[in-house]
Design a protein around this motif. Structure first.
Motif, PDB file in Angstrom:
ATOM      1  N   PRO A 132      11.996  36.066   4.753  1.00  0.00           N
ATOM      2  CA  PRO A 132      11.310  34.966   5.488  1.00  0.00           C
ATOM      3  C   PRO A 132      10.646  34.185   4.434  1.00  0.00           C
ATOM      4  CG  PRO A 132      10.096  36.989   5.730  1.00  0.00           C
ATOM      5  CD  PRO A 132      11.526  37.490   4.995  1.00  0.00           C
ATOM      6  N   THR A 133      10.243  32.822   4.866  1.00  0.00           N
ATOM      7  CA  THR A 133       9.647  31.946   3.921  1.00  0.00           C
ATOM      8  C   THR A 133       8.974  30.904   4.796  1.00  0.00           C
ATOM      9  OG1 THR A 133       9.657  30.257   2.443  1.00  0.00           O
ATOM     10  CG2 THR A 133      11.544  30.383   3.773  1.00  0.00           C
ATOM     11  N   ALA A 134       7.728  30.477   4.337  1.00  0.00           N
ATOM     12  CA  ALA A 134       6.741  29.320   4.671  1.00  0.00           C
ATOM     13  C   ALA A 134       6.922  28.149   4.281  1.00  0.00           C
ATOM     14  CB  ALA A 134       5.483  29.951   4.836  1.00  0.00           C
ATOM     15  N   GLN A 135       7.990  28.000   3.173  1.00  0.00           N
ATOM     16  CA  GLN A 135       8.276  26.940   2.653  1.00  0.00           C
ATOM     17  C   GLN A 135       9.256  26.001   3.472  1.00  0.00           C
ATOM     18  OE1 GLN A 135       9.607  28.773  -1.016  1.00  0.00           O
ATOM     19  NE2 GLN A 135       8.074  27.443  -2.063  1.00  0.00           N
ATOM     20  N   PRO A 136       9.165  24.515   3.381  1.00  0.00           N
ATOM     21  CA  PRO A 136      10.069  23.885   4.080  1.00  0.00           C
ATOM     22  C   PRO A 136      11.252  24.096   3.031  1.00  0.00           C
ATOM     23  CG  PRO A 136       8.579  22.415   2.811  1.00  0.00           C
ATOM     24  CD  PRO A 136       8.040  23.827   2.744  1.00  0.00           C
ATOM     25  N   ALA A 137      12.563  23.944   3.810  1.00  0.00           N
ATOM     26  CA  ALA A 137      13.667  24.261   2.884  1.00  0.00           C
ATOM     27  C   ALA A 137      14.596  22.872   3.017  1.00  0.00           C
ATOM     28  CB  ALA A 137      14.608  25.411   3.646  1.00  0.00           C
ATOM     29  N   ILE A 138      15.240  22.520   1.880  1.00  0.00           N
ATOM     30  CA  ILE A 138      16.318  21.516   1.858  1.00  0.00           C
ATOM     31  C   ILE A 138      17.527  22.377   1.774  1.00  0.00           C
ATOM     32  CG2 ILE A 138      17.116  19.707   0.688  1.00  0.00           C
ATOM     33  CD1 ILE A 138      14.355  18.866  -0.163  1.00  0.00           C
ATOM     34  N   LEU A 139      18.680  21.776   2.595  1.00  0.00           N
ATOM     35  CA  LEU A 139      20.015  22.361   2.671  1.00  0.00           C
ATOM     36  C   LEU A 139      20.812  21.349   1.824  1.00  0.00           C
ATOM     37  CD1 LEU A 139      22.327  24.399   3.558  1.00  0.00           C
ATOM     38  CD2 LEU A 139      22.107  23.381   5.674  1.00  0.00           C
ATOM     39  N   VAL A 140      21.489  22.002   0.839  1.00  0.00           N
ATOM     40  CA  VAL A 140      22.619  21.199   0.057  1.00  0.00           C
ATOM     41  C   VAL A 140      23.860  21.540   0.289  1.00  0.00           C
ATOM     42  CG1 VAL A 140      22.972  20.099  -2.168  1.00  0.00           C
ATOM     43  CG2 VAL A 140      20.653  20.485  -1.653  1.00  0.00           C
ATOM     44  N   LEU A 141      24.695  20.878   1.084  1.00  0.00           N
ATOM     45  CA  LEU A 141      25.962  21.338   1.193  1.00  0.00           C
ATOM     46  C   LEU A 141      26.776  20.715   0.118  1.00  0.00           C
ATOM     47  CD1 LEU A 141      26.201  20.299   5.151  1.00  0.00           C
ATOM     48  CD2 LEU A 141      25.909  22.706   4.274  1.00  0.00           C
ATOM     49  N   GLY A 142      27.988  21.577  -0.217  1.00  0.00           N
ATOM     50  CA  GLY A 142      28.302  20.892  -1.250  1.00  0.00           C
ATOM     51  C   GLY A 142      27.616  21.336  -2.930  1.00  0.00           C
ATOM     52  N   GLY A 143      26.584  22.188  -2.601  1.00  0.00           N
ATOM     53  CA  GLY A 143      25.474  22.218  -3.254  1.00  0.00           C
ATOM     54  C   GLY A 143      25.940  22.618  -4.730  1.00  0.00           C
TER      55      GLY A 143
ATOM     56  N   ALA B 257       8.905  27.378   7.879  1.00  0.00           N
ATOM     57  CA  ALA B 257       9.004  25.962   8.163  1.00  0.00           C
ATOM     58  C   ALA B 257      10.185  25.420   8.552  1.00  0.00           C
ATOM     59  CB  ALA B 257       8.275  25.364   6.814  1.00  0.00           C
ATOM     60  N   GLY B 258      11.435  26.144   8.422  1.00  0.00           N
ATOM     61  CA  GLY B 258      12.572  25.684   8.779  1.00  0.00           C
ATOM     62  C   GLY B 258      13.136  24.712   7.691  1.00  0.00           C
ATOM     63  N   ILE B 259      14.029  24.181   7.925  1.00  0.00           N
ATOM     64  CA  ILE B 259      15.213  23.168   7.231  1.00  0.00           C
ATOM     65  C   ILE B 259      14.550  21.646   7.539  1.00  0.00           C
ATOM     66  CG2 ILE B 259      17.186  21.995   6.596  1.00  0.00           C
ATOM     67  CD1 ILE B 259      18.237  24.835   7.443  1.00  0.00           C
ATOM     68  N   SER B 260      13.987  20.913   6.640  1.00  0.00           N
ATOM     69  CA  SER B 260      13.636  19.692   6.838  1.00  0.00           C
ATOM     70  C   SER B 260      14.538  18.685   6.383  1.00  0.00           C
ATOM     71  CB  SER B 260      12.256  19.593   5.841  1.00  0.00           C
ATOM     72  OG  SER B 260      12.557  19.618   4.436  1.00  0.00           O
ATOM     73  N   ALA B 261      15.558  18.983   5.886  1.00  0.00           N
ATOM     74  CA  ALA B 261      16.460  17.888   5.508  1.00  0.00           C
ATOM     75  C   ALA B 261      17.792  18.485   4.916  1.00  0.00           C
ATOM     76  CB  ALA B 261      15.923  16.950   4.405  1.00  0.00           C
ATOM     77  N   ILE B 262      18.971  17.726   5.264  1.00  0.00           N
ATOM     78  CA  ILE B 262      20.471  18.169   4.911  1.00  0.00           C
ATOM     79  C   ILE B 262      20.840  17.048   4.355  1.00  0.00           C
ATOM     80  CG2 ILE B 262      22.395  19.231   5.652  1.00  0.00           C
ATOM     81  CD1 ILE B 262      21.115  20.322   8.053  1.00  0.00           C
ATOM     82  N   TYR B 263      21.455  17.734   2.882  1.00  0.00           N
ATOM     83  CA  TYR B 263      22.397  16.775   2.380  1.00  0.00           C
ATOM     84  C   TYR B 263      23.777  17.052   2.568  1.00  0.00           C
ATOM     85  CZ  TYR B 263      24.019  13.668  -1.585  1.00  0.00           C
ATOM     86  OH  TYR B 263      24.681  12.458  -2.122  1.00  0.00           O
ATOM     87  N   LEU B 264      24.437  15.943   3.092  1.00  0.00           N
ATOM     88  CA  LEU B 264      25.876  16.368   3.740  1.00  0.00           C
ATOM     89  C   LEU B 264      26.959  15.763   2.673  1.00  0.00           C
ATOM     90  CD1 LEU B 264      25.046  14.613   7.044  1.00  0.00           C
ATOM     91  CD2 LEU B 264      25.754  17.375   6.996  1.00  0.00           C
ATOM     92  N   ILE B 265      27.657  16.697   2.199  1.00  0.00           N
ATOM     93  CA  ILE B 265      28.864  16.350   1.329  1.00  0.00           C
ATOM     94  C   ILE B 265      30.310  16.788   2.251  1.00  0.00           C
ATOM     95  CG2 ILE B 265      30.370  16.648  -0.793  1.00  0.00           C
ATOM     96  CD1 ILE B 265      27.799  16.762  -2.334  1.00  0.00           C
ATOM     97  N   ALA B 266      31.095  15.914   2.286  1.00  0.00           N
ATOM     98  CA  ALA B 266      32.211  16.121   3.096  1.00  0.00           C
ATOM     99  C   ALA B 266      33.264  17.130   2.163  1.00  0.00           C
ATOM    100  CB  ALA B 266      32.933  14.785   3.668  1.00  0.00           C
ATOM    101  N   PRO B 267      33.985  17.780   3.114  1.00  0.00           N
ATOM    102  CA  PRO B 267      35.298  18.551   2.452  1.00  0.00           C
ATOM    103  C   PRO B 267      36.280  17.335   2.345  1.00  0.00           C
ATOM    104  CG  PRO B 267      35.186  18.943   4.656  1.00  0.00           C
ATOM    105  CD  PRO B 267      34.163  18.209   4.457  1.00  0.00           C
ATOM    106  N   PRO B 268      37.377  17.798   1.277  1.00  0.00           N
ATOM    107  CA  PRO B 268      38.398  16.711   1.023  1.00  0.00           C
ATOM    108  C   PRO B 268      39.288  16.907   2.193  1.00  0.00           C
ATOM    109  CG  PRO B 268      38.624  18.696  -0.388  1.00  0.00           C
ATOM    110  CD  PRO B 268      37.295  18.985   0.389  1.00  0.00           C
ATOM    111  N   SER B 269      39.096  16.467   3.248  1.00  0.00           N
ATOM    112  CA  SER B 269      39.940  16.333   4.523  1.00  0.00           C
ATOM    113  C   SER B 269      39.899  15.279   5.296  1.00  0.00           C
ATOM    114  CB  SER B 269      40.138  17.657   5.284  1.00  0.00           C
ATOM    115  OG  SER B 269      38.740  18.141   5.793  1.00  0.00           O
ATOM    116  N   LEU B 270      41.025  14.697   5.961  1.00  0.00           N
ATOM    117  CA  LEU B 270      40.770  13.543   6.826  1.00  0.00           C
ATOM    118  C   LEU B 270      39.933  13.788   8.119  1.00  0.00           C
ATOM    119  CD1 LEU B 270      44.015  11.229   5.896  1.00  0.00           C
ATOM    120  CD2 LEU B 270      41.581  11.249   4.832  1.00  0.00           C
TER     121      LEU B 270
END
Ligand SMILES: NC(=O)c1ccc[n+]([C@@H]2O[C@H](COP(=O)([O-])OP(=O)(O)OC[C@H]3O[C@@H](n4cnc5c(N)ncnc54)[C@H](OP(=O)(O)O)[C@@H]3O)[C@@H](O)[C@H]2O)c1
Length: 321
Positions: A4-15, A91-104
């Protein structure tokens, strides 16, 4: 799954990729971001996150999250963080960076995931990595761009869309270029004399970090371009000077390039799309620069020659791919 954490989290997809890994490193090394937990999502690479945590000790924490766009069962993994029972309030996830997979079909998966993240995790801010050539409403990430813009108009999300041009690091990290430079002293494209404002993945990441963490929501798109227009032939000339051996540009037809991408494992439809993009470059579609990197980060965008000089040993013929 996670502590568990009280820190806000940033989720980086394709991180773990070219831009994602740099976002993670920039967040970890900046004292002003020391109150974040950084969740690095990808299919592979869990050991990289433990190494990163050891290298950076500014108070920020980093955790790897197994995530596969094509396996929706894994979509809930990042949110397990917020469901852990504890005396601390996460605090949960405050922001997400979205990187697409290589598919149409990436847009279908990504819009579903955005809704999932809003419902499951109450996430408000989404920053999408699109591409300079894709307009809002256009194919793949263009549809996700339009979706975020629409949600933003309704006040449902805070958003930003990064539209980077072709990355300087492709010559370092993409086997299709790396192998050709090392083994054949060649780079291949179907771009002819067309020019590109090659951008550094470090500069894209710096713009992304601002968009993810700035207290004021960006709610806009950014054309993220490098400082100078160079054709593949001019890239070959710079590599020739830096490496001290002749590197040539081989100009292919789109069909030849498509086959080449497929021989490196790229799915057929994706290879077709990528090769068609070279024809737009040939026709001058990328012939432009912008002041976005300087305006958003306060730093001048990096030049390809500086990258080439700093990593020149990766192209040594004796090295291994
Ligand atoms: N490269 C360029 O010049 C350029 C220019 C403009 C826009 N873009 C766009 O940027 C995006 C990323 O390209 P890139 O070249 O930066 O890629 P990259 O460096 O290879 O990074 C891709 C990341 O996505 C992860 N990934 C791949 N497939 C996944 C899946 N099915 N589920 C979850 N994660 C997955 C990879 O990790 P795992 O393999 O471990 O999952 C990796 O972390 C693409 O949408 C591309 O169109 C690229």
């Amino acid at each position: 799954m996670f502590a568990p954490t009280a820190q806000p989290a940033i989720l980086v997809l394709g991180g773990t990729g070219k831009v994602g890994s740099r976002i993670v490193r920039q967040l970890l090394s900046s004292p002003s971001h020391s109150d974040y937990t950084i969740l690095v999502a990808s299919r592979n690479g869990s050991s990289d996150s433990s190494n990163l945590q050891q290298q950076h000790n500014n108070g920020a924490r980093v955790q790897h999250v197994p995530f596969d766009w094509h396996n929706p069962d894994t979509w809930r993994n990042p949110f397990s963080l917020s469901t852990t029972t504890s005396t601390t309030t996460p605090a949960g996830i405050s922001a997400i960076y979205l990187i697409a997979p290589p598919s149409l079909d990436a847009d279908v998966l990504m819009t579903k995931f955005i809704d999932f993240a809003r419902e499951r995790g109450g996430v408000r801010r989404f920053v999408l990595q699109s591409a300079s050539s894709i307009e809002a409403g256009g194919p793949a990430m263009g549809k996700v761009h339009a979706y975020l813009e629409g949600l933003g108009r309704e006040g449902e999300v805070e958003w930003a869309v990064l539209k980077p041009t072709w990355f300087q690091q492709n010559f370092v990290d993409q086997p299709v270029h790396l192998k050709a430079i090392k083994e054949e002293s060649a780079i291949y494209s179907a771009t002819g004399e067309g020019k590109i404002p090659w951008v550094s993945a470090d500069d894209i990441a710096a713009v992304a970090v601002q968009a993810l963490t700035n207290p004021s929501p960006p709610n806009t798109d950014y054309m993220v371009l490098g400082p100078e227009l160079l054709s593949y032939g001019e890239i070959a000339e710079i590599l020739t000077e830096v490496l001290g051996r002749r590197i040539v540009h081989v100009d292919l037809s789109a069909a030849e390039l498509e086959k080449r991408h497929q021989s490196f494992g790229m799915p057929e439809d994706y290879a077709k799309m990528i090769s068609a993009m070279d024809l737009s470059i040939r026709a001058g579609a990328e012939n432009r620069t912008s002041d976005v990197v300087l305006r958003v980060t306060g730093e001048r965008p990096r030049k390809f020659r500086d990258l080439a000089e700093s990593v020149n040993e990766v192209w040594e013929p004796s090295g291994r791919v």
